[in-house]
Write an enzyme that holds these catalytic residues in place. Structure first.
Site, PDB file in Angstrom:
ATOM      1  CG  ASP A  27       8.988  21.981  17.624  1.00  0.00           C
ATOM      2  OD1 ASP A  27       8.224  22.841  17.157  1.00  0.00           O
ATOM      3  OD2 ASP A  27       9.622  21.172  16.925  1.00  0.00           O
ATOM      4  CE  LYS A  32       2.462  21.774  14.339  1.00  0.00           C
ATOM      5  NZ  LYS A  32       2.726  21.167  13.007  1.00  0.00           N
ATOM      6  N   GLY A  45      15.421  16.585  18.834  1.00  0.00           N
ATOM      7  CA  GLY A  45      16.067  15.509  18.068  1.00  0.00           C
ATOM      8  C   GLY A  45      16.776  16.036  16.833  1.00  0.00           C
TER       9      GLY A  45
END
Length: 199
Positions: free
Chosen positions: A79, A101, A133
């Site tokens: 990510d 994103k 996370g």
């Protein structure tokens, strides 16, 4: 390979593309059934998808299990919040795929990310889906898990330290304290369609 929208599982579609002379039938959450003349035909064993929580960004706060998986998997799908220090823990020859994103700027849709995971797993590769996370705290990991299972792929979830816990701890703020705080909530700012959370 991007799969067409179909009621069949993505694994069935993938196998039909590779082996058009055979007929494949869904066997949801339990692999696939091959129907054909060659009873000795051996399908490639699919790889495994690992949904790994990267923690709040400090490589020292990545779990030992997460570090081992990151160091040994063939493909790492990561990510926007994953930094270079974490990616440096990948195997030297691992394929790294960015799927980050930001508001109004998505490198891939969620459906395309799901297909990337299934596609590489069905090539027999182990896949680490590295998420900031914890995967199950506003990480959309459930959608990716269900898509992989639907495609007949085994999934493992490796928890990570959520920023909801690590940020207060870094400032020496206890989330619960006897006689003062009995609970804490983790709430999203906006819902999936942009509306404000009722919580």
């Amino acid at each position: 390979l991007l799969f067409p929208r179909t009621r069949e599982s993505r694994a069935v579609v993938y196998l039909k593309v590779l082996f058009p002379c055979y007929t494949f039938r869904n066997s949801a959450f339990a692999g696939m059934t091959l129907i054909g003349d060659n009873s000795n035909f051996n399908m490639m064993t699919p790889g495994k998808v690992y949904l790994v929580g990267a923690g709040p960004g400090d490589p020292g706060l990545l779990t030992c299990r997460g570090r081992d998986i990151l160091h040994n998997t063939d493909v790492v799908v990561y990510d926007r919040l994953i930094g270079a220090e974490l990616l440096a823990l990948c195997r030297d020859d691992a394929l790294q795929i960015y799927v980050g994103k930001a508001a109004g700027r998505h490198s891939m849709t969620q459906d395309e990310i799901n297909e990337v995971l299934s596609d590489h797993a069905w090539r027999g590769q182990s896949v680490c889906r590295l998420k900031g996370g914890d995967p199950f705290v506003f990480g959309r990991a459930r959608e990716e898990m269900e898509a992989a299972l639907e495609a007949g792929i085994e999934v493992a979830v490796i928890p990570g330290i959520s920023s909801a816990l690590s940020v207060p701890a870094s400032q020496m703020i206890p989330l619960t304290c006897r006689g003062i705080s009995e609970s804490f909530w983790v709430i999203t700012g906006t819902r999936c369609r942009g509306a404000i959370s009722e919580d």
